[in-house]
Design an enzyme around this catalytic site. Structure first.
Site, PDB file in Angstrom:
ATOM      1  N   LYS A  12      41.403  36.310  33.260  1.00 24.08           N
ATOM      2  CA  LYS A  12      41.911  36.819  31.976  1.00 24.08           C
ATOM      3  C   LYS A  12      43.319  37.364  32.126  1.00 24.08           C
ATOM      4  O   LYS A  12      44.103  37.306  31.193  1.00 24.08           O
ATOM      5  CB  LYS A  12      40.983  37.847  31.329  1.00 24.08           C
ATOM      6  CG  LYS A  12      40.319  38.761  32.272  1.00 24.08           C
ATOM      7  CD  LYS A  12      39.192  39.531  31.616  1.00 24.08           C
ATOM      8  CE  LYS A  12      38.535  40.397  32.654  1.00 24.08           C
ATOM      9  NZ  LYS A  12      37.362  39.795  33.260  1.00 24.08           N
TER      10      LYS A  12
ATOM     11  N   LYS B 285      44.100  29.989  39.456  1.00 23.91           N
ATOM     12  CA  LYS B 285      42.761  30.567  39.316  1.00 23.91           C
ATOM     13  C   LYS B 285      42.545  31.005  37.851  1.00 23.91           C
ATOM     14  O   LYS B 285      43.420  31.650  37.274  1.00 23.91           O
ATOM     15  CB  LYS B 285      42.639  31.787  40.234  1.00 23.91           C
ATOM     16  CG  LYS B 285      41.296  32.479  40.139  1.00 23.91           C
ATOM     17  CD  LYS B 285      41.320  33.925  40.609  1.00 23.91           C
ATOM     18  CE  LYS B 285      40.164  34.638  39.963  1.00 23.91           C
ATOM     19  NZ  LYS B 285      40.104  36.043  40.005  1.00 23.91           N
TER      20      LYS B 285
ATOM     21  N   LYS C 179      46.708  43.270  42.076  1.00 21.81           N
ATOM     22  CA  LYS C 179      46.629  43.858  40.734  1.00 21.81           C
ATOM     23  C   LYS C 179      47.869  44.699  40.401  1.00 21.81           C
ATOM     24  O   LYS C 179      48.354  44.656  39.275  1.00 21.81           O
ATOM     25  CB  LYS C 179      45.356  44.689  40.585  1.00 21.81           C
ATOM     26  CG  LYS C 179      44.110  43.811  40.482  1.00 21.81           C
ATOM     27  CD  LYS C 179      42.841  44.620  40.318  1.00 21.81           C
ATOM     28  CE  LYS C 179      41.650  43.699  40.104  1.00 21.81           C
ATOM     29  NZ  LYS C 179      40.379  44.434  40.048  1.00 21.81           N
TER      30      LYS C 179
HETATM   31  P1  ADP Z   1      39.051  38.031  36.020  1.00 20.42           P
HETATM   32  O1  ADP Z   1      39.810  37.432  37.179  1.00 20.42           O
HETATM   33  O2  ADP Z   1      39.123  37.159  34.812  1.00 20.42           O
HETATM   34  O3  ADP Z   1      39.482  39.453  35.728  1.00 20.42           O
HETATM   35  P2  ADP Z   1      36.703  39.246  37.138  1.00 20.42           P
HETATM   36  O4  ADP Z   1      37.549  39.789  38.252  1.00 20.42           O
HETATM   37  O5  ADP Z   1      36.200  40.203  36.103  1.00 20.42           O
HETATM   38  O6  ADP Z   1      37.514  38.078  36.432  1.00 20.42           O
HETATM   39  O7  ADP Z   1      35.493  38.464  37.791  1.00 20.42           O
HETATM   40  C1  ADP Z   1      34.100  38.643  37.569  1.00 20.42           C
HETATM   41  C2  ADP Z   1      33.310  37.728  38.482  1.00 20.42           C
HETATM   42  O8  ADP Z   1      33.631  36.364  38.229  1.00 20.42           O
HETATM   43  C3  ADP Z   1      33.609  37.953  39.975  1.00 20.42           C
HETATM   44  O9  ADP Z   1      32.430  37.744  40.741  1.00 20.42           O
HETATM   45  C4  ADP Z   1      34.627  36.908  40.277  1.00 20.42           C
HETATM   46  O10 ADP Z   1      34.643  36.550  41.635  1.00 20.42           O
HETATM   47  C5  ADP Z   1      34.171  35.746  39.396  1.00 20.42           C
HETATM   48  N1  ADP Z   1      35.332  34.933  39.010  1.00 20.42           N
HETATM   49  C6  ADP Z   1      36.342  35.299  38.180  1.00 20.42           C
HETATM   50  N2  ADP Z   1      37.240  34.314  38.044  1.00 20.42           N
HETATM   51  C7  ADP Z   1      36.803  33.286  38.804  1.00 20.42           C
HETATM   52  C8  ADP Z   1      37.279  31.961  39.072  1.00 20.42           C
HETATM   53  N3  ADP Z   1      38.391  31.505  38.523  1.00 20.42           N
HETATM   54  N4  ADP Z   1      36.569  31.201  39.915  1.00 20.42           N
HETATM   55  C9  ADP Z   1      35.421  31.647  40.480  1.00 20.42           C
HETATM   56  N5  ADP Z   1      34.902  32.868  40.260  1.00 20.42           N
HETATM   57  C10 ADP Z   1      35.577  33.689  39.434  1.00 20.42           C
HETATM   58  N1  TRP Z   2      34.602  44.030  41.583  1.00 19.27           N
HETATM   59  C1  TRP Z   2      33.794  43.142  40.798  1.00 19.27           C
HETATM   60  C2  TRP Z   2      34.726  42.282  39.933  1.00 19.27           C
HETATM   61  O1  TRP Z   2      35.861  42.630  39.692  1.00 19.27           O
HETATM   62  C3  TRP Z   2      32.813  43.879  39.926  1.00 19.27           C
HETATM   63  C4  TRP Z   2      31.887  44.704  40.730  1.00 19.27           C
HETATM   64  C5  TRP Z   2      31.902  46.059  40.830  1.00 19.27           C
HETATM   65  C6  TRP Z   2      30.818  44.233  41.550  1.00 19.27           C
HETATM   66  N2  TRP Z   2      30.896  46.476  41.650  1.00 19.27           N
HETATM   67  C7  TRP Z   2      30.210  45.401  42.115  1.00 19.27           C
HETATM   68  C8  TRP Z   2      30.319  42.978  41.862  1.00 19.27           C
HETATM   69  C9  TRP Z   2      29.122  45.294  42.978  1.00 19.27           C
HETATM   70  C10 TRP Z   2      29.229  42.873  42.732  1.00 19.27           C
HETATM   71  C11 TRP Z   2      28.642  44.038  43.296  1.00 19.27           C
HETATM   72  O2  TRP Z   2      34.279  41.257  39.470  1.00 19.27           O
END
Ligand code: ADP
Ligand code: TRP
Length: 321
Positions: A193, A190, A111
């Site tokens: 967003k 992957k 990140k």
């Molecule tokens: P982003 O990468 O768009 O910021 P998040 O980190 O908010 O997405 O992900 C929210 C949930 O969706 C998490 O459990 C994450 O593992 C799953 N997830 C996000 N992107 C993918 C992907 N491309 N393939 C599988 N799971 C995903």
């Molecule tokens: N870190 C997770 C994500 O970015 C969100 C998250 C925060 C989460 N606390 C959690 C997921 C506890 C499962 C359980 O998507």
């Protein structure tokens, strides 16, 4: 058994979120004794600095879960900030968390490499995530593959606390999709967003179609066989088709004679058919302005009742009570 998971309110939900987490979480609802899901607004503060956007996104994620099948009678859905006790637990956990454990986490490095501010919150994120999970004594946590390491950290922290202060926390198990663990985005990376390569679940249909038709492919001429290994089209198609249908799609690509546009149209038709009921429900539910507030208020009340005994147990274990 208690199933627990959450998603950050940091932008529109996309197909990666759906297949990586939401669909699995909703499926658990039917099987689990208790399903507890939440929208992680404290977590989102590591990347969102616009208060209005944060408020809006919390509402959108809640509505999205309802449209995808969350049943607020059967399951519990709350916003993280409705249970601020999680911060007290995060501190108790922080005190048994070795720095090395956090230094090994990929997500901080990824990140910050992508431009997020290298804040203490971003570094300590896995401890707050462990507190989320352990506060609710979760047995199973459905998440996408990118969260696997965070789950391991949560287990390690729970184990350390239990070893030091006596059995206090349930050790959580991850539930990760093995078929397509990482959903690819329109550029083949992957879907995320932060890469601006998403296919959004509830965007307007025209932009969705444009994004599908814009999926990056190579320049194989129409008449020639198309490569199928590592193909984004195949990976996405397989999410919305049976094994046999996917095999036929692959065989057709490999035969040659049709352009990528045809295959994209086929994929788009599949995706539209798959998400039509969810999108309709989303449109219908969004007509009720009170629904999201009601669900979140009820979820907050029930979540606090679940959290209180664990926090009390942890306080007692360390000698603060
Ligand atoms: P982003 O990468 O768009 O910021 P998040 O980190 O908010 O997405 O992900 C929210 C949930 O969706 C998490 O459990 C994450 O593992 C799953 N997830 C996000 N992107 C993918 C992907 N491309 N393939 C599988 N799971 C995903
Ligand atoms: N870190 C997770 C994500 O970015 C969100 C998250 C925060 C989460 N606390 C959690 C997921 C506890 C499962 C359980 O998507």
């Amino acid at each position: 058994m208690r199933v627990f998971s959450g998603v950050q309110p940091s932008g529109a939900l996309h197909l990666g979120n759906y297949f990586g987490m939401i669909e699995r979480a909703i499926a658990w609802q039917a099987r689990a004794e208790e399903a507890v899901y939440f929208v992680a607004d404290y977590h989102a503060l590591t990347s969102v600095s616009d208060p209005a956007a944060l408020r809006q996104s919390v509402r959108e994620v809640t509505l999205a879960f309802l449209a995808c099948g969350l049943d607020p009678q059967k399951s519990l859905f709350f916003r993280q900030s409705a249970v601020p006790e999680v911060h007290e637990l995060a501190w108790l956990l922080s005190c048994v968390t070795p720095m090395g454990l956090l230094e090994r986490c990929h997500s901080y490095k990824d990140k910050t490499a992508r431009g997020l501010a290298a804040s203490h919150a971003l570094f300590a994120y896995p401890v707050l995530m462990a507190a989320d999970i352990l506060l609710y004594q979760a047995n199973v946590v459905p998440v996408g593959k990118d969260q696997k390491q965070h789950l391991e950290v949560a287990r390690d922290i729970a184990q350390k606390f239990n070893d030091q202060f006596g059995a206090t926390f349930t050790l959580p198990e991850p539930d990760i999709a093995e078929t397509v663990a990482v959903v690819p985005g329109t550029d083949g990376q992957k879907m995320s967003k932060s890469y601006k390569n998403t296919l959004d679940l509830f965007g307007d249909p025209k932009s969705f179609a444009k994004a599908v038709m814009g999926i990056k492919t190579d320049s194989t001429p129409v008449a020639d066989p198309k490569p199928t290994e590592g193909s984004t089209l195949v990976a996405l198609f397989s999410l919305v088709a049976s094994k046999e249908e996917t095999a036929a799609y692959v065989a057709d690509l490999a035969k040659g004679g049709r352009g990528y546009g045809d295959y994209k149209k086929e994929l788009l038709a599949r995706l539209d058919a798959r998400f039509a009921p969810i999108r309709e429900k989303h449109a219908e539910l969004s007509k009720d302005p009170q629904l999201v507030d009601d669900v979140l208020a009820d979820g907050a009340r029930r979540a606090r009742l679940l959290a209180a005994p664990t926090l009390e147990k942890a306080r007692r274990a360390v000698g603060i009570n």
